[in-house]
Design a protein around this motif. Structure first.
Motif, short mmCIF file in Angstrom:
data_model
loop_
_atom_site.label_atom_id
_atom_site.label_comp_id
_atom_site.label_asym_id
_atom_site.label_seq_id
_atom_site.Cartn_x
_atom_site.Cartn_y
_atom_site.Cartn_z
N LYS A 73 25.88 -7.58 -46.33
CA LYS A 73 24.70 -7.69 -45.46
C LYS A 73 25.00 -8.58 -44.26
O LYS A 73 24.74 -8.21 -43.11
N GLU A 74 25.57 -9.75 -44.52
CA GLU A 74 25.82 -10.67 -43.40
C GLU A 74 26.82 -10.09 -42.41
O GLU A 74 26.64 -10.21 -41.20
N LEU A 75 27.87 -9.44 -42.93
CA LEU A 75 28.88 -8.90 -42.03
C LEU A 75 28.32 -7.71 -41.23
O LEU A 75 28.62 -7.55 -40.05
N GLU B 246 25.22 -7.34 -40.35
CA GLU B 246 24.32 -7.88 -39.33
C GLU B 246 25.11 -8.44 -38.16
O GLU B 246 24.72 -8.27 -37.00
N ASN B 247 26.24 -9.07 -38.44
CA ASN B 247 27.07 -9.57 -37.35
C ASN B 247 27.58 -8.43 -36.49
O ASN B 247 27.59 -8.52 -35.26
N ALA B 248 27.99 -7.33 -37.14
CA ALA B 248 28.50 -6.19 -36.39
C ALA B 248 27.40 -5.59 -35.53
O ALA B 248 27.62 -5.25 -34.36
N SER C 111 26.48 -17.98 -31.52
CA SER C 111 26.38 -17.68 -30.09
C SER C 111 25.00 -17.10 -29.79
O SER C 111 24.76 -16.60 -28.71
N LYS C 112 24.09 -17.18 -30.79
CA LYS C 112 22.85 -16.43 -30.63
C LYS C 112 21.63 -17.30 -30.36
O LYS C 112 20.53 -16.80 -30.15
N LEU C 113 21.83 -18.59 -30.35
CA LEU C 113 20.67 -19.49 -30.27
C LEU C 113 21.17 -20.84 -29.79
O LEU C 113 22.25 -21.27 -30.19
N LEU D 275 19.89 -10.41 -35.31
CA LEU D 275 19.69 -10.50 -36.75
C LEU D 275 20.14 -11.86 -37.26
O LEU D 275 19.55 -12.44 -38.16
N GLY D 276 21.22 -12.37 -36.71
CA GLY D 276 21.71 -13.68 -37.12
C GLY D 276 21.18 -14.75 -36.19
O GLY D 276 20.72 -14.45 -35.09
N PHE D 277 21.22 -15.98 -36.62
CA PHE D 277 20.87 -17.11 -35.76
C PHE D 277 21.19 -18.43 -36.45
O PHE D 277 21.23 -19.48 -35.85
N GLU E 223 25.59 -19.54 -40.23
CA GLU E 223 26.07 -20.00 -41.54
C GLU E 223 26.94 -18.99 -42.27
O GLU E 223 27.69 -19.37 -43.16
N ALA E 224 26.79 -17.70 -41.90
CA ALA E 224 27.37 -16.67 -42.76
C ALA E 224 28.88 -16.79 -42.85
O ALA E 224 29.43 -16.86 -43.97
N LEU E 225 29.56 -16.80 -41.73
CA LEU E 225 31.02 -16.82 -41.80
C LEU E 225 31.52 -18.08 -42.51
O LEU E 225 32.44 -18.02 -43.32
MG MG Z 1 25.59 -13.67 -38.86
#
Ligand code: MG
Ligand code: ADP
Length: 593
Positions: A28-30, A32-34, A78-80, A92-94, A97-99
């Motif tokens: 899911k996290e990967l 969303e990053n893509a 890089s999103k916020l 989707l991310g902000f 933390e995921a990576l």
């Molecule tokens: Mg992410």
């Protein structure tokens, strides 16, 4: 122990636990990053049910070499950049933390090349320790490869479900994203098999078949409604297509999958009175609302959101969904000359826009009483035939049939109204269980006699369901079904239990698959009883079916012979008793009330 700061390694593993619970959470996290990187092609490769390899490759914007190391740090994004932006989030991310989280519980390799750069770069992170980024020639985009997930947190591994379940979670997740983003080409390969491949041509119907199988996808109704404050699109099932729980009701809010019991309740309410008790629709719905109307930062996995105005969201969703099944509920055919077509359920539904149907949102949102109404398994389902006192019914004299649904009978102590469907369900269930009980645990053969169909029937399933059914084929044999794999996603039913010879083989198989999907139930015997109860429910005579006098009589005497004749296997009553005493009081022959 004195108070002390945790080592960064322990702290990051604790933090990772919130985000990375199982292989599907990594996917899911990967993904969303893509998607955030603007990819229009995403390939996912899974090996060892995600414990050995999870690889997500995209053709998105890529990460510059000098940013690779920071990308895998905690709280790097890089999103916020400011807290206010949290309420205008379009990505989707902000959380950044995921990576970092994934890197701390696996061996992760990040390979990436932005479009305008000639060479790419690669960075390896092992158990949270990042190496040095080095140049490498790669195509544009990003590949994140996660190996040996949880290798350094063995406790996590223990909590994972069976490989089949973990794989199915990934299947479901990716398919749902593919449906949410039809303009993106998704490819999912699990254990070297192609599980999903979408064209990215923007057509959701095409993906729908991958989610539900061709047959169900064809039946799903499209929902499209709303204004700039709330837009709802997606698919819901017609009233003829239901499930035993709410698990097939999925929501995406502004492009992210959200679990929200109140939203599911809104969907269920939309079907109010149109579905049988204990049955739920299938739905996959995409809700778009202004970003400032929703707080997405309430849950580490971003699986929950808080709405500014949950009441209007709730009613908006309910009303939009309601219009679709209403429009498609078949109106009984009453002949050509008839102009007026009565629709019995209309009374209980407020016309769109009317305010007569007032709802108290508080009770709607918290009063989750009807959530997952699977009946208690212990009492009605498994009448322990030795321990419980046998609750016989008296000998009954048949009087007749009412409304093609109820038998009227006289007993020594008054009048009995018998629900023919519930009663037949009980009869079939006890016969089935009695035969099943004869089976030898270790024998491959079933004690349930099978009856070959004159014409074998083919049934289609979604890829995920088909895989599961394939694994469960031996169970089917034990239950007296002969089913074989016929082609990809297609099964051939050759025989059904002779006890249930009248059953629609396709319906029976679908019910079985639905039950198998209720995974991880503790007691095997209970699971079997549950499955048997469900197919008996399918096979039982329906309300509305006219029975001959002989059939009526046979049903009554079969019911008399049951061990627990007073309820159906799902716990609903099979009969109502009106005692002579009650009748006398009602007719004013005795006492006042
Ligand atoms: Mg992410
Ligand atoms: P978040 O997505 O919350 O920002 P992550 O830890 O998931 O945090 O990712 C950190 C950063 O790494 C992202 O903000 C993004 O800039 C970059 N990144 C991660 N994956 C990709 C990808 N597939 N393509 C491009 N950039 C990526």
């Amino acid at each position: 122990m004195p108070i002390h700061l945790l080592s960064s390694e322990v702290a990051s593993q604790i933090a990772a636990g919130e985000v990375v619970e199982r292989p599907a959470s990594v996917v899911k996290e990967l993904l969303e990053n893509a998607l955030d990187a603007g990819a229009i092609k995403i390939s996912i490769t899974i090996e060892g049910a995600g414990q050995r390899v999870i690889e997500v490759a995209d053709n998105g914007c890529g990460i510059p070499i000098d940013e690779l190391a920071i990308a895998v740090e905690r709280h790097s994004t890089s999103k916020l950049s400011t807290a206010e932006e949290l309420f205008r989030i379009k990505s989707l991310g902000f959380r950044g933390e995921a990576l970092a989280s994934i890197g701390s519980v696996s061996r992760m390799t990040l390979t990436s090349r932005p479009e305008d750069v000639a060479v790419g770069a690669r960075l390896r992170v092992e158990g949270g320790q990042a190496g040095k980024a080095g140049p490498i020639g790669v195509p544009q985009g990003t590949v994140v490869r996660v190996e040996d997930l949880f290798y350094n947190v063995p406790a996590r591994r223990k909590f994972l479900k069976s490989d089949t379940t973990e794989r199915r979670q990934i299947d479901k997740l990716v398919t749902r994203y593919a449906l949410a983003y039809p303009q993106v080409r998704f490819q999912l390969r699990q254990e070297n098999r192609n599980n999903l491949q979408t064209s990215g041509n923007g057509d959701r119907r095409e993906v729908l078949a991958a989610l539900y199988g061709v047959e169900i996808a064809r039946q799903m109704l499209e929902v499209l409604a709303g204004d700039e404050r709330l837009r709802l699109s997606g698919y819901i099932s017609p009233t003829s297509l239901t499930r035993a729980n709410r698990r097939e009701i999925t929501f995406f809010v502004n492009g992210r999958p959200i679990q929200d019991p109140a939203l599911s309740t809104a969907v269920v309410k939309a079907y109010h009175t149109m579905l049988m008790v204990g049955r739920y629709p299938l739905a996959i719905l995409f809700l778009e609302i202004p970003p400032e109307a929703v707080d997405v930062n309430v849950h580490p996995t971003k699986a929950e959101v808080r709405f500014l105005d949950s009441r209007s969201i709730f009613t908006g969703v309910r009303d939009a969904v309601r219009r679709a099944p209403l429009a498609h509920t078949p109106i009984p055919e009453l002949g050509d000359q008839l102009v007026w077509t009565p629709r019995p359920w209309v009374d209980s539904i407020s016309p769109a826009g009317s305010s007569t149907h007032r709802m108290d949102p508080a009770s709607e949102l918290t009063g989750e009483r009807d959530l997952e109404t699977r009946p208690p398994l212990s009492s009605p389902l498994l009448p322990s035939q030795t321990e419980l006192p046998v609750q016989r019914v008296p000998l009954l004299r048949l009087v007749g049939q009412v409304a093609s649904a109820y038998l009227v009978a006289e007993g020594p102590d008054g009048l009995y109204l018998v629900d023919q469907h519930a009663a037949h369900e009980r009869v079939l269930f006890e016969r089935f269980m009695a035969l099943h009980g004869l089976a030898d645990e270790n024998s491959e053969r079933s004690a349930i006699p099978a009856q070959a169909l004159l014409q074998p029937v083919t049934v289609d399933f979604s890829p995920a369901s088909a895989r599961m059914l394939t694994e469960q084929l031996p169970v089917l044999v034990k239950l007296g079904f002969q089913v074989e794999l016929f082609g990809p996603g297609t099964f051939l039913v050759r025989a059904v239990p002779s006890l249930l010879s009248g059953i629609d083989p396709e319906a029976a198989l679908r019910v079985l698959v639905e039950e198998f999907e209720e995974d991880e139930t503790p007691l095997k015997a209970e699971v079997e009883a549950r499955i048997i109860a469900r197919i008996c429910q399918r096979a039982a005579v329906k309300a509305g079916q006219v029975l001959s006098e002989e059939e009526q009589r046979a049903l009554l005497s079969d019911l008399e012979a049951c061990h627990s004749p007073r309820t159906c296997p799902h716990g609903r009553p099979t009969m109502i008793h009106l005692s002579v005493d009650l009748l006398e009081r009602q007719f004013g022959r005795r006492g006042s009330r």
